[in-house]
Scaffold this active site. Structure first.
Site: not given
Ligand code: OAD
Length: 294
Positions: A137, A161, A164, A237
């Protein structure tokens, strides 16, 4: 059903982790020559960077992502989108890699070939010393120009450009500007900066909703997943595609898949082990149990 499922609470130790693992799974993990660690926002939670979807503390509990994390939102109100990312950038600058990041980086020394595939834009895996990192990402602290193709093609036949790499009108480009001038601009509070070459608005080099992933990043991720014998999914998640499909792809190709997350995801019912706990606590214990020679 997972072969093994257990919870590591405060004080979970490597010894406890080892005794809880299924011996067949331990043998498979030990024998693996290629390991993928697939990470999401939970990986950096203990570094002080909020996750996106945790119910109370997640970033998307405070603001609608459609208002700050889409090209449409940026086009409508660049300053609002910029300001929101500035706040996140401050959290990233204040953060340091945690024990989980360090354990992943150290795993490289234990023998297996390790590829980190991350959805995180905080570069903490790099800072911890991991060498093979696929940033699906993007990277929050790197800037790129906002390519408004509609505007570019409406005005004139555009050129690229050389500062950029965005679409630009040739006569608008400053012939004396250099790439280094762009690299010197940071994601900081203030008006949205512009490309020193063509004057296009700048934005963080991250993937917003509705945007495609960089082709080289997703291809590198698929290659690593297709070659690995073990995939460890940490703090993700699995709600955002195409990243969410990667652990399923590994499962389908016969890899051992382990989930580390305090809250099990849809993957939990299918993978080989689920470890319920915080990444910074579980990963050092898990790796010490599997690869004790490290
Ligand atoms: P989420 O916020 O959707 O999920 C975070 C996950 O981490 C959840 O399943 C929590 O249960 C778990 N979690 C929380 N605390 C934790 C800990 N201490 N140790 C381990 N796990 C823990 O985040 P992502 O799955 O990364 O997009 O979300 C995916 C994408 O959605 C991100 O990359 C972002 C967002 O929109 C962009 O930035 C493009």
């Amino acid at each position: 059903m997972p072969i093994t499922s257990w919870k590591v609470g405060a004080g979970g130790t490597a010894r406890a982790t080892a005794s809880m693992l299924d011996p067949r799974l331990i043998a498979d993990l030990r024998a693996a020559r290629r390991v993928v660690v697939f990470t999401g926002a939970g990986m950096s939670a203990e570094s002080g960077i909020p996750t996106f979807r945790d119910r109370l503390t997640g970033l998307w509990a405070q603001v609608d992502p459609m208002e700050v994390a889409t090209a449409r939102a940026f086009r409508a109100n660049p300053q609002r989108t910029w300001d929101w990312h500035v706040q996140l950038a401050e959290a990233v600058r204040a953060a340091a890699p945690n024990a989980g990041h360090a354990a992943i980086a150290a795993l490289e020394q234990a023998g297996p070939e390790v590829t980190v595939i991350t959805q995180n834009v905080d570069a903490l895996h790099h800072r911890a010393g991991s060498r093979e990192v696929v940033e699906l990402h993007g990277n929050l602290l790197r800037l790129t120009s906002f390519v408004d193709e509609e505007a570019a093609f409406a005005a004139a036949s555009p050129t690229i450009c050389r500062v950029c790499d965005g679409y630009a009108v040739w006569e608008h480009c400053d012939p004396y500007a250099e790439r280094g001038d762009l690299a010197a601009i940071e994601l900081r509070a203030g008006p949205v900066p512009r490309c020193p070459g063509c004057g296009a608005l700048l934005r963080p080099d991250v993937v917003w909703f509705g945007e495609p992933l960089a082709v080289d990043a997703i291809e590198a991720a698929w290659n690593a997943v297709d070659r690995c014998e073990v995939l460890i999914a940490v703090g993700a998640s699995l709600e955002v595609e195409p990243a969410a499909s990667l652990p399923w792809r590994a499962l389908a190709r016969g890899a051992r898949v382990v989930e580390v997350n305090p809250v099990p995801t849809a993957l939990a019912a299918q993978c080989h082990a689920v470890i319920s706990g915080a990444a910074a606590e579980v990963l050092p214990a898990l790796f010490a149990a599997i690869w004790p020679e490290r």
